[in-house]
Scaffold this active site. Sequence first.
Site, PDB file in Angstrom:
ATOM      1  N   ASP A   3      43.960  35.151 -11.333  1.00  0.00           N
ATOM      2  CA  ASP A   3      42.895  35.098 -12.325  1.00  0.00           C
ATOM      3  C   ASP A   3      42.824  36.459 -13.010  1.00  0.00           C
ATOM      4  O   ASP A   3      43.460  37.418 -12.595  1.00  0.00           O
ATOM      5  CB  ASP A   3      41.572  34.736 -11.651  1.00  0.00           C
ATOM      6  N   GLU A  50      30.469  33.200 -16.466  1.00  0.00           N
ATOM      7  CA  GLU A  50      30.405  34.197 -15.396  1.00  0.00           C
ATOM      8  C   GLU A  50      29.557  35.395 -15.802  1.00  0.00           C
ATOM      9  O   GLU A  50      29.371  35.666 -16.973  1.00  0.00           O
ATOM     10  CB  GLU A  50      31.803  34.727 -15.051  1.00  0.00           C
TER      11      GLU A  50
END
Length: 799
Positions: A314, A510
């Site tokens: 990621d 996020e």
Amino acid sequence: MAMNKARWLMSLIVLAVAAPQAGQADPQAWPATRSPAALTDPATEARITTLMQRMTLRQKIGQLIQADLTAIKPADLKRYPLGSILAGGNGGPYGNERADAATWVKLVGEFRAVSRRSGAGIPILFGVDAVHGHSNLPGATIFPHNIGLGAAHDPELLQRIGAVTAAELSGSGIDWTFAPTLAVPQDLRWGRSYEGYSSQPSLIAAYARSLTLGLQGPLTAGTPLPPNKVAATAKHFVADGGTEDGKDQGDARISEAELVGVHAAGYAPAVESGVLAVMASFSSWNGTKAHGNHYLLTDVLKGRMGFAGLVVGDWNGHGQIPGCTPTDCPQTINAGLDLVMAPDSWKGLFDSTVRHARRGTIKADRIDDAVRRVLRVKAQLGLLDAAPMERGDPSRIGAPSHLEIAREAVAKSLVLLKNNDGVLPVRPGARVLIAGPGADNMAMQSGGWTVTWQGTDTSAADFPKGQTIGRAIAAAVREAGGEAVIASDGAAPGKPDVAIVVFGEQPYAEFQGDVPDLAFRALAGEAELIARLKAQGTKVVSVFLSGRPLFVPQLFNASDAFVAAWLPGSQGQGVADVLVARRDGTPARDFSGRLPFAWPADARSPVTAPVLPVGHGLNYRTAVTVGALSEDPKMDLAAVASEDSYMLRGKILAPWRLGIDSAVTARAIDISAQEDARQFRWAAPGAIAIDGPPVALTKRSEANFSLQIDWRIDTPAKGPVLLSLGGATLDISAALKALPLGEPSKLDIPLACFAKAGADLGHVGTALRLQAPAGFAMSLRTARLGQLMPVPACPPKAT
């Protein structure tokens, strides 16, 4: 001697990262699965072997590194033979986040053409986050976010959604999506909870299979996926939904039994269905980062579970491993990562990885295994053929049949929690008021990961084939012979028979999405609006937009009907299909959605004693009267710390405190709701400040967050106005002159601007300090951190 010592120290670091910790050393506890044999058929493996035999070390290393399109140009591939490009949440072709499908096809084609002519001649993979449809692309079909699809409890629908998403992705030239998310969220304070389908592992397992087959179709030996299919990615391996306190990128401190039984439930079905990629999680398991966990990535996933595809990282997640930086991390490849996502760090990582390979820090067989796995995926996509498969048919974007599936998904995602006196469905011929901040707001109904990362600036113009909830309901009411008015503030002539109030969470992803508790904090006077409507004798239907169940009893109790609508996406018609009756008195669809997560009885998390259980949902066939819910949050909401919000609707949020010089006076005033702002007047030069215990804002700065001020300038300043954060001061005088006088306005200043001016964003104790001359007056409503694209320009540093 120095070199030998360096190698010895590196070996200790690698062993420390790779070594399993106590209680996590039993691969037999995991399911014994295998990727389909078609992924490793002998003919394809032989072709890959031949190709690898002629590759140089640099060409092999290139296959292991992925760059973001904002940090690389096609010409760079001539020197750096990277194997993959991604478009992050805020990236678009040629700097345009709102580029059309044809422009995406052009950009992908340019990267692919250069990659075919340079290096080993291997075309690049191109990946994006298509998390609820091709959500990067205006005009695409946008489905409900995963939490809403979980409420539908319909695996067959999920397979069709996967097929539509693949068709539209491939239609814009893209061949890889970072989906499906197989998280099993257990603490809804996590800001990515809406990316999870349910808290129930069994539903995740069923959906994993459906989405994989929908996106990819079945794998066939020697035959690449058709041009309307794309590679899928099961993510984030593993326990991203099990971190302590629901912290994003946090630590899941749980047993291996819980890790396997709950959080890994979707991975075995995904592997067996042929998923081509698995993404490692940002999070940790019992203190070890997944990006550096050899036991999980190699012993479990590739060994016991027999996964033969590629493991991708990621966004700079490797840089969080102890001993690593974003530009130097042999540990992650040694742990089992095959493709390192290094969006803006790719060049430094490429150079350091080549050095580690030459020194032997990364062994040749590990490099070859990683390269082989990347090439297997490319073979499945037809990229290794003599004439590589072309993807790119913009006519697929927003096709009518795709929009109908999205409309169906919206209708099936709605959960009816209350319908006292049968106020729903809205009867033919009714006079209907559609109100609330979400009534005509595409951003609120679509949520984060829509056009932009945080989704805050999505508008109806981005989806001309979609409809906001309010406009869809109004059209349905009129079609049934009624009258409808959309007025967000509820101010409309006459008395309606029923008011549909659409409200809920603002968009987030996020960082911004993590919350300290499960209490819904209204931003636009929703309680006052509903109370005013009820006082005039109007029936009220609340449509609640949210990425998670929240404690909202006051608004629930005040409503005659209450609908959990989650984040339904672009096709608001699906809401109207269920809420509004046609001329014959029946709606197009009944409610069929059921809660994918328990609804909290109070503001505490995790939810241990829900007021409504998983699986709950009413419908029109059964009349149920719902009583009042307890309004006791069972915790002191004012004492909960907030790192991102400092003042909300005129109220200072704990642990922050307001300091005012004696030269400044303050009083509560109304702007759009009762006492929703605080007015400050400067009788002499002075300052106000919002202070608290130091918080770290470095990550938010790196993610392009801004200090967002919602206010009204009442009297202009006759001199400099200075704004400080974290010890750095900017002169905002010029910015204030551009704001309208006496009207609500907003000012956004990137955290990066304060950093450039010398702020220590690792320890911010003063979140806002405003210094102004005598005569200045302003009314402050909200001060918080948020994300806005494009990133605003910086005011000058104060001198």
